[in-house]
Enzyme design. Structure first.
Site, PDB file in Angstrom:
ATOM      1  N   GLY A  58     -11.066   4.082   4.247  1.00  0.00           N
ATOM      2  CA  GLY A  58     -12.247   3.730   4.464  1.00  0.00           C
ATOM      3  C   GLY A  58     -12.924   3.589   5.920  1.00  0.00           C
ATOM      4  O   GLY A  58     -14.032   3.674   6.335  1.00  0.00           O
ATOM      5  N   ASP A  63       0.871  -1.233  -0.064  1.00  0.00           N
ATOM      6  CA  ASP A  63      -0.025  -0.083   0.123  1.00  0.00           C
ATOM      7  C   ASP A  63       0.963   1.217  -0.030  1.00  0.00           C
ATOM      8  O   ASP A  63       2.053   1.433   0.922  1.00  0.00           O
ATOM      9  CB  ASP A  63      -0.806   0.079   1.345  1.00  0.00           C
ATOM     10  CG  ASP A  63      -2.030   0.939   1.153  1.00  0.00           C
ATOM     11  OD1 ASP A  63      -2.358   1.116   0.089  1.00  0.00           O
ATOM     12  OD2 ASP A  63      -2.340   1.402   2.283  1.00  0.00           O
TER      13      ASP A  63
END
Length: 303
Positions: free
Chosen positions: A227, A91
């Site tokens: 999120g 990531d």
């Protein structure tokens, strides 16, 4: 021990099939950050309980602390132990070189994020360097994700509210998404529609109408970063629209730390910390299972 090139390529083919299934069956796959082995165990237990595929992801801080090859081995060991469908996502890889190392280590998903590492990077720089990673990834078949510009926040707990007038200036545009995907050849476009890294004192608001317009313009996968702290109904709708991957980090970290502080306070004379961890596993697992349900990925694993 590491994987052979053949094994890496086979895993990447399975990962691509997962992304295809997510589009066809209208579910999103959770990409859950891990800081340590305890968090990894919690994610694996949630995946097993919900029969859900998961992406286990690390950013550069975790890579520096644990090591690429160690992460690969840990995930493979627990994947086998729990009998789950799991892949690794690198990531926010800050450079072409770091992304290439992740590909070499056999990570199936690679997020190259030039704009976060260098806020002053030009669009030409981002396209050029992202394209280089896309080309390099063809050797293993790794799935490459990127975005054309930086959007804010950080994977932490923020005290300030969200300035949506400022955030809207960094939203993706349908045409911009189409041009960036065409220019780079990426597999996954990281959309900015109100999602924001970190956890805030107010809920996040996603522009689902904008997401629909982006979905109509591009054929590749779409991901949502940031999120945590998002009302779950947004995830349910995003998956139906065609989002394939949703990143969760801060919600897990908050559950981990708050629970750890609680059990430490309740057990002041216990120095074998491993004995205190079951409650921590459970707290993080609850967060992961909640997201899996909202993403619609329960009972979607293929093992």
């Amino acid at each position: 021990m590491g994987l052979t090139i053949k094994e890496i390529r086979e895993n990447c083919v399975k990962a691509r099939h997962l992304m295809q299934r997510s589009r066809q069956q209208k579910f999103a796959v959770g990409a859950f950050n891990i800081d340590n082995q305890e968090t990894l165990i919690a994610v694996c237990r949630a995946a097993q309980a919900k029969k859900s595929p998961v992406l286990i992801e690390v950013s550069q801080g975790e890579v520096d602390a644990i090591g690429l090859d160690n992460i690969r081995d840990l995930v493979d060991n627990y994947k086998e132990e729990y009998g789950i469908e799991a892949y690794i996502n690198l990531d926010h890889s800050p450079s072409v070189e770091n992304a290439k190392r992740g590909i070499d280590a056999g990570f199936e998903f690679i997020h190259i994020d030039i704009s976060q590492a260098r806020h002053d990077a030009t669009e030409e720089d981002i396209i050029k360097e992202t394209s280089e990673v896309v080309e390099y990834a063809k050797f293993t078949g790794a799935i490459v994700e990127s975005e054309p510009h930086y959007f804010g926040g950080s994977s932490n707990v923020h005290e300030e509210t969200i300035d949506y007038e400022a955030i809207k200036k960094t939203f993706s545009t349908p045409l911009g998404a189409k041009e960036f995907v065409a220019s780079t050849g990426i597999d996954t476009f990281a959309a900015a529609i109100g999602n924001l890294h970190g956890k805030y004192p107010v809920p996040k608001v996603l522009d689902l109408e904008l997401l629909k317009l982006i979905r109509e313009k591009i054929d590749c996968n779409i991901s949502l970063h940031g999120g945590s702290g998002t009302p779950l109904h947004y995830f349910e709708e995003a998956a139906k629209i065609g989002v394939s991957k949703i990143n969760i980090n801060s919600d897990m970290r908050v559950a981990f730390r708050n629970t750890l502080e609680k059990v430490l306070k309740e057990n002041p004379d216990e120095y074998a910390v491993v004995k205190l961890m079951p409650d921590v596993y459970k707290a993080v697992q609850v967060v992961v299972e909640e997201k899996i349900e909202a993403f619609g990925s329960s009972n979607r694993a293929v093992v």
